[in-house]
Design an enzyme around this catalytic site. Structure first.
Site, PDB file in Angstrom:
ATOM      1  N   HIS A   1      20.904  28.114  20.410  1.00 46.59           N
ATOM      2  CA  HIS A   1      20.462  27.908  21.785  1.00 46.59           C
ATOM      3  C   HIS A   1      19.560  29.057  22.193  1.00 46.59           C
ATOM      4  O   HIS A   1      19.775  30.185  21.766  1.00 46.59           O
ATOM      5  CB  HIS A   1      21.668  27.828  22.734  1.00 46.59           C
ATOM      6  CG  HIS A   1      21.358  27.132  24.004  1.00 46.59           C
ATOM      7  ND1 HIS A   1      20.741  27.756  25.063  1.00 46.59           N
ATOM      8  CD2 HIS A   1      21.541  25.840  24.381  1.00 46.59           C
ATOM      9  CE1 HIS A   1      20.577  26.886  26.034  1.00 46.59           C
ATOM     10  NE2 HIS A   1      21.043  25.714  25.647  1.00 46.59           N
TER      11      HIS A   1
ATOM     12  N   ASP B   1      25.404  19.712  22.495  1.00 49.64           N
ATOM     13  CA  ASP B   1      25.151  18.451  21.802  1.00 49.64           C
ATOM     14  C   ASP B   1      25.999  18.259  20.554  1.00 49.64           C
ATOM     15  O   ASP B   1      26.010  17.181  19.973  1.00 49.64           O
ATOM     16  CB  ASP B   1      23.660  18.366  21.417  1.00 49.64           C
ATOM     17  CG  ASP B   1      22.791  18.261  22.646  1.00 49.64           C
ATOM     18  OD1 ASP B   1      23.084  17.404  23.484  1.00 49.64           O
ATOM     19  OD2 ASP B   1      21.839  19.040  22.785  1.00 49.64           O
TER      20      ASP B   1
END
Ligand code: CMC
Length: 429
Positions: free
Chosen positions: A307, A364
């Site tokens: 991320h 996700d």
């Protein structure tokens, strides 16, 4: 503590104000740098650039903290309804009982889409990706509700347009799905709350009535709550950027849907399941995929890992992982993909490549497993992300519009092309 930062360029010192956020985050306001010195700052991908100040969401990626309007995501994910979260993000405070009732009523009232819009669905081929359909349908709402696209909307008009969008987006998503499987549309029902209403529109059919199970409702509610905002990510920044030119909310959010579509952003939940399925059908060789992700000559990345801002476990992934376990336990079922995902996580988190780069599972990684269990088809996964992110996009658009000054977004660049040269007419080339 210094309130100014000094920047020395070519021996000359310039001073710029330091801006401090309520959680102690610090920035140097360099907006006058070019005027003063002729220099701009270069930050490809905006990795270290604040584009605005915002009251909506606080995120500390090093510590794995995420709060909506100051309230930790862990507290909100347990019981808060999605409609409550929409109110919190958009208006900045938790609704009272009466406020929530009124707000829910408004959602119910606005849930139907204009009958004329149904013909749009018919124009799409069955293979059309629902994200493309969603963005086009949201954009087309500007045509159906022209009274809501005035350049300087009042507070009341913003309230109305935001409820229209939040409520209708689930009807649009469900209609797109029904169209893709060739089943008749199921209209929204006034006796159902936000999440059950959506599930009913998606899965009820004349031949097979759908049973709304509380455990499924709760799993989807959690998913939506955890996706509701994430400060200045790619799609939210897109919404703000488009809106900064005073584009209406439908146009701005439609652009946000398109920004979300990509596999590095909201499309990653679909890509994770595709990756896990591929590993499974090839015999479950997880190490091969981890090695491929580390190989700089391969374009492959572990989807659902890493991320831009989290350099710690994404708090949303932590919650979703445990919700996936709860869901399977309560339904008394299992999914080999969940076991595979956990094994993959274990191997990656022990690998020095992932440790050194602080790459952890992101939102996700486990969300797709939950969506799959609910029965959401793979190509609808990013659409589910978009439904969840809707209140965040609206809150940011509203915050920007109601701010002291709307400044059109317009980054600069460093030009690296040809120097001036002559145009040569075609016959002389
Ligand atoms: N697999 C393998 N290596 C990775 C991965 C990954 N998933 N993510 C980052 N890296 C490596 C990358 O190759 C780079 O290595 P090096 O320093 O040797 O060049 C280093 O880690 C830093 O990566 P980056 O690309 O500079 O980081 P970024 O902040 O630009 O990218 C990201 C963030 C999310 C796009 C990236 O981690 C990624 O591609 N992840 C997979 C896609 C994904 O899961 N996206 C969903 C993000 S969460 C939902 C949302 O908010 O949108």
């Amino acid at each position: 503590m210094d309130t100014k930062a000094k920047i020395i360029i070519e021996g000359k010192t310039y001073e710029y104000p330091i801006v401090t956020g309520t959680e102690g985050e610090k920035a140097i306001d360099i907006s006058a740098l070019r005027k003063d010195s002729g220099y701009i700052t270069l930050d490809v991908g905006y990795a270290n650039t604040g584009s605005c100040t915002s009251n909506i969401t606080f995120l500390d990626g090093e510590k794995g903290i995420l709060r909506y309007r100051g309230i930790p995501i862990e507290d909100l994910s347990d019981t808060a309804s999605f409609v409550e979260i929409c109110f919190l993000l958009i208006y900045g405070h938790l609704p009272t009982k009466i406020e929530l009732e009124k707000y829910s009523e408004a959602f119910t009232k606005q849930s139907m889409i204009h009958e004329g819009m149904k013909s749009f669905f018919d124009g799409y081929p069955l293979t059309g990706h629902p994200m493309g359909i969603l963005s086009a349908m949201i954009g087309s709402m500007a045509g159906y509700y022209p009274e809501l696209i005035k350049p300087n909307p009042s507070k009341e008009e913003i309230d109305l347009i935001s409820v229209e969008l939040l409520s209708k987006v689930r009807t649009i998503a469900a209609f797109a799905y029904k169209k893709s499987i060739g089943e008749p549309y199921v209209y929204p029902r006034h006796d159902l709350k936000y999440v059950p209403n959506f599930l009913n529109m998606m899965f009820n059919s004349p031949t097979k009535p759908y049973e709304i199970k509380p455990v499924i409702v709760n799993a989807l509610r959690t998913f939506l709550v955890l996706h509701a905002d994430h400060e200045q990510n790619c799609s939210t920044s897109t919404v703000r950027l488009v809106g900064s030119g005073l584009a209406n909310l439908f146009a701005s959010v439609s652009a946000g849907v398109n920004a979300l579509w990509g596999s590095l952003h909201g499309g990653a939940n679909q890509a994770v399941i595709e990756m896990l399925q591929k590993i499974q059908t090839e015999g479950g060789d997880i190490k091969k995929y981890v090695d491929m992700a580390k190989d700089k000559n391969s374009k492959f990345r572990l989807m659902g890992f890493g991320h831009r801002v989290y350099k710690n476990y994404d708090p949303r992934a932590k919650i979703l992982k445990s919700r996936a376990d709860d869901l399977f336990r309560e339904l008394n079922i299992s999914d080999p993909l969940l076991d595979l995902a956990k094994k993959l996580e274990d191997i990656a988190l022990k690998d020095s490549y992932f440790i050194e780069r602080k790459l952890y599972p992101n939102v996700d990684f486990y969300s797709g497993i939950i969506l799959r269990t609910i029965g959401i088809p793979l190509n609808m996964f990013p659409v589910m992300f978009a439904i969840g992110r809707m209140p965040g996009w609206i809150a940011h658009w509203k915050e920007m519009l109601e701010g002291a000054e709307v400044k059109i977004g317009r980054p600069r660049q460093i030009y690296t092309g040809n120097n001036v040269r002559k145009f040569i007419p075609i016959e002389q080339r």
